[in-house]
Structure formats: C-alpha cells, structure tokens
Design a protein around this motif. Structure first.
Motif, PDB file in Angstrom:
ATOM      1  N   THR A  27     -53.227  47.560   3.111  1.00 15.90           N
ATOM      2  CA  THR A  27     -52.189  47.688   2.086  1.00 15.90           C
ATOM      3  C   THR A  27     -51.111  48.671   2.529  1.00 15.90           C
ATOM      4  O   THR A  27     -49.923  48.406   2.397  1.00 15.90           O
ATOM      5  CB  THR A  27     -52.816  48.164   0.756  1.00 15.90           C
ATOM      6  N   LEU A  28     -51.575  49.812   3.071  1.00 14.55           N
ATOM      7  CA  LEU A  28     -50.635  50.849   3.519  1.00 14.55           C
ATOM      8  C   LEU A  28     -49.747  50.309   4.643  1.00 14.55           C
ATOM      9  O   LEU A  28     -48.524  50.503   4.641  1.00 14.55           O
ATOM     10  CB  LEU A  28     -51.407  52.090   3.975  1.00 14.55           C
ATOM     11  N   THR A  29     -50.393  49.617   5.589  1.00 18.86           N
ATOM     12  CA  THR A  29     -49.625  49.068   6.714  1.00 18.86           C
ATOM     13  C   THR A  29     -48.593  48.060   6.213  1.00 18.86           C
ATOM     14  O   THR A  29     -47.432  48.080   6.626  1.00 18.86           O
ATOM     15  CB  THR A  29     -50.567  48.380   7.717  1.00 18.86           C
ATOM     16  N   ASN A  30     -49.030  47.192   5.289  1.00 14.24           N
ATOM     17  CA  ASN A  30     -48.102  46.184   4.750  1.00 14.24           C
ATOM     18  C   ASN A  30     -46.936  46.834   4.017  1.00 14.24           C
ATOM     19  O   ASN A  30     -45.787  46.431   4.157  1.00 14.24           O
ATOM     20  CB  ASN A  30     -48.824  45.233   3.788  1.00 14.24           C
ATOM     21  N   LYS A  31     -47.272  47.870   3.226  1.00 12.32           N
ATOM     22  CA  LYS A  31     -46.228  48.552   2.454  1.00 12.32           C
ATOM     23  C   LYS A  31     -45.223  49.224   3.405  1.00 12.32           C
ATOM     24  O   LYS A  31     -44.014  49.158   3.203  1.00 12.32           O
ATOM     25  CB  LYS A  31     -46.877  49.602   1.530  1.00 12.32           C
ATOM     26  N   THR A  32     -45.778  49.871   4.436  1.00 12.37           N
ATOM     27  CA  THR A  32     -44.920  50.539   5.418  1.00 12.37           C
ATOM     28  C   THR A  32     -44.012  49.516   6.108  1.00 12.37           C
ATOM     29  O   THR A  32     -42.812  49.741   6.268  1.00 12.37           O
ATOM     30  CB  THR A  32     -45.789  51.257   6.476  1.00 12.37           C
ATOM     31  N   ASN A  33     -44.609  48.374   6.475  1.00 10.48           N
ATOM     32  CA  ASN A  33     -43.816  47.333   7.139  1.00 10.48           C
ATOM     33  C   ASN A  33     -42.707  46.806   6.235  1.00 10.48           C
ATOM     34  O   ASN A  33     -41.593  46.557   6.687  1.00 10.48           O
ATOM     35  CB  ASN A  33     -44.712  46.163   7.570  1.00 10.48           C
ATOM     36  N   ARG A  34     -43.050  46.634   4.964  1.00 17.27           N
ATOM     37  CA  ARG A  34     -42.042  46.125   4.011  1.00 17.27           C
ATOM     38  C   ARG A  34     -40.887  47.117   3.876  1.00 17.27           C
ATOM     39  O   ARG A  34     -39.715  46.746   3.908  1.00 17.27           O
ATOM     40  CB  ARG A  34     -42.675  45.875   2.636  1.00 17.27           C
ATOM     41  N   THR A  35     -41.240  48.423   3.698  1.00 17.13           N
ATOM     42  CA  THR A  35     -40.206  49.458   3.548  1.00 17.13           C
ATOM     43  C   THR A  35     -39.341  49.527   4.808  1.00 17.13           C
ATOM     44  O   THR A  35     -38.112  49.547   4.730  1.00 17.13           O
ATOM     45  CB  THR A  35     -40.854  50.839   3.288  1.00 17.13           C
ATOM     46  N   ARG A  38     -37.012  46.674   4.927  1.00 14.67           N
ATOM     47  CA  ARG A  38     -35.869  46.849   4.002  1.00 14.67           C
ATOM     48  C   ARG A  38     -34.825  47.791   4.598  1.00 14.67           C
ATOM     49  O   ARG A  38     -33.628  47.541   4.526  1.00 14.67           O
ATOM     50  CB  ARG A  38     -36.361  47.422   2.667  1.00 14.67           C
ATOM     51  N   ARG A 155     -42.701  53.838  11.188  1.00 14.01           N
ATOM     52  CA  ARG A 155     -43.548  52.657  10.974  1.00 14.01           C
ATOM     53  C   ARG A 155     -44.783  52.728  11.887  1.00 14.01           C
ATOM     54  O   ARG A 155     -45.906  52.515  11.436  1.00 14.01           O
ATOM     55  CB  ARG A 155     -42.740  51.398  11.313  1.00 14.01           C
ATOM     56  N   TRP A 158     -47.449  55.391  10.823  1.00 14.59           N
ATOM     57  CA  TRP A 158     -48.354  54.986   9.737  1.00 14.59           C
ATOM     58  C   TRP A 158     -49.293  53.873  10.159  1.00 14.59           C
ATOM     59  O   TRP A 158     -50.427  53.806   9.709  1.00 14.59           O
ATOM     60  CB  TRP A 158     -47.550  54.576   8.498  1.00 14.59           C
TER      61      TRP A 158
END
Lengths: 180, 113
Positions: A27-35, A38, A155, A158
C-alpha cells in the motif's frame, strides 16, 4: 497436544502478521508511486508551458513589431500558467525541495519578457533579450530537473524502505517458526 | 481634499479586463493612463486606496511598472505609497503581480534618490 496447538497458533499469528506487513508495504509503495506520478505530471506540465513561453517570447523579441497584442496576451497567459503550475508544486515541498530558484527564474523571466517595450505601439527586435530569455529558460529547466531527481530519490527511498521492512518481517516470522 | 474613506479600484471592472502597454501612445488602457486617470486621483482624494488585481487577463511588467513605479516619478514617496495603497490579489499570478508592484515602487524610489 497443548504444545502442538501453541505452535500452530504461533504460526498462524506469524503468518497473519507477515501478510499484514506485506499489504502495508505494498500500500505504501503504491501510494508513494501515485504521489510521485502526480508530482512528475505537474513538472511535465510546467516544462511544457515553459517551453511554449520560451518559443513565443523568443519569436516576439526576435522581430520588430506593431499591433501584435494577441501574441503579447498569449505570452502573459503562458507566464501565468507557469506560475499557477509551480504554485501547485508548493504542496509537495518535502518531495521536490526548495522552489526558490525556480521562482526566481520565473520572476526574472517576467521582467525580461514583459518589460521595456512589451505591448508598445512599435517594438524593436532585441537580440540581447532573446539570448537572456534562452539562458533563463535553460536555468528554469535545470532547476526543474533537480526537483524531478529529488522526487525520484524520494520514491526510491520509500520503495527500498518498504521492501526492507517486508523482508525483515519475513525473516522474523521465519525465525519464529524455526524456533518452534 | 482627502477624505477618511477607502476607495476600492477593481482594475478589471473600473479600468479594463485587458490592461496593456506602458504609455498612453501604446493603447487605450496603458499603465500611464491608469495612473493618471484613476490611481493618482484616488490617492489624492482618499486616505486609503485598495487596488484589486484579480480577474484581468494579466499584466505586463511594462504596464505595472508605469502605473505604480510611475507614482514615484510623479512625486509621491515610497513611504506614502506603502501607507496609503493596498493591493488585493488572491490568484497565484495575482500574488506575483502584487510582489512585483512593491518591487517596482522600491526600485523607482531608489532611482529617484
């Protein structure tokens, strides 16, 4: 019998903890990738707007002119677009670093491009100004590249951190099972 | 005569949504024309003047420098201007314009000494 149950229970708890840690890391990796995605999109947009501004401004000041108010207006709109997009990066200061130099370039570009005879009835070509605009746009892009590198570093930091945490949990759970 | 009232000048509504150029010879809505026809008379008549910078199609620095830096060349001091003139801007670009105007006033003041 009780000892066997204890072992089974410990294995189940260990497995669950590992699974939860794995999910959290993903989840953390996905969130970091999304941010990061963006932020990179915003930097792309700034670069695109800055490139358009560069092209229009160089064209404007490379030639003498009269009555080209629509081009002047387009230049102001492009400059405002760059400003608005850079402003939206301020929300991500932790990832992109200090934007002071980017902002300084934008301010200097404003004075350079829209100063002196800008929007005057008659305008002379100004090759010195053209050279300065080129230089400032190159500096702006270079500062934006620095911000992009910082985002990528953030990125990867994290990503590495979540992988190492996940591996540490796996090792911990594995050892716990072996002891039992 | 100076009243104690505040005069609000919304450039987009009270002057033009498309201000452009430095001198009157550059067009109908130049910085010089804004200063001489609206801004300076307001500063002569009201204790405080608020200028709203939002909702126009943007400003060139030629317009802003002539409109606001020109106040110094008109004989007003930077201190007087800073005490009586308030700039209002909410958009990101508007905030930049606001900072630029303060800079043009300071620069013109330095040049006048």
């Amino acid at each position: 019998m009780a000892a066997a149950w204890d072992g089974t229970l410990a294995a189940i708890v260990g497995g669950l903890a590992g699974a939860i840690a794995g999910i959290a890391a993903t989840t953390l990796t996905n969130k970091t990738n999304r941010t990061a995605g963006r932020i990179e999109k915003r930097i792309d947009d700034i670069e695109a707007a800055a490139e358009l501004l560069r092209v229009e401004a160089i064209s404007y000041w490379s030639t003498a002119g009269a009555g080209d108010s629509s081009v002047a207006r387009k230049i102001i709109t492009l400059w405002e677009t760059v400003v608005t997009k850079v402003d939206s990066l301020e929300d991500f200061k932790n990832q992109v670093g200090d934007l002071g130099q980017v902002n300084a370039c934008i301010d200097k570009l404003y004075d350079l491009i829209t100063g002196s005879d800008f929007q005057a009835k008659y305008r002379s070509a100004d090759q010195d100004k053209v050279a300065e605009i080129r230089g400032l746009c190159t500096s702006l892009c270079s500062h934006l590249h620095t911000s992009r590198r910082l985002v990528n570093r953030w990125r990867h930091f994290w990503k590495r951190r979540s992988i190492s945490k996940s591996q540490a949990n796996d090792r911990k759970n594995g050892k716990a099972s072996e002891v039992r | 005569m100076v009243t104690n009232q505040t005069k609000t000048i919304d450039i987009a509504k009270d002057f033009s949504p498309v201000p452009a150029g430095r001198h009157v010879s550059d067009g109908d809505y130049s910085g010089e024309f804004f200063r001489t026809s609206i801004l300076r008379p307001a500063l002569n008549s009201f204790a405080t003047v608020e200028v709203v910078l939002d909702n126009t199609e943007g400003f060139g620095s030629s317009f802003l420098e002539e409109a606001f830096g020109g106040l110094i060349r008109d004989g007003l001091s930077a201190q007087y201007i800073n005490e009586h003139l308030f700039l209002i801007a909410n958009s990101p670009a508007g905030k930049r314009y606001k900072a630029k105007i303060r800079q043009y006033i300071a620069d013109a003041s330095k040049l006048s000494h």
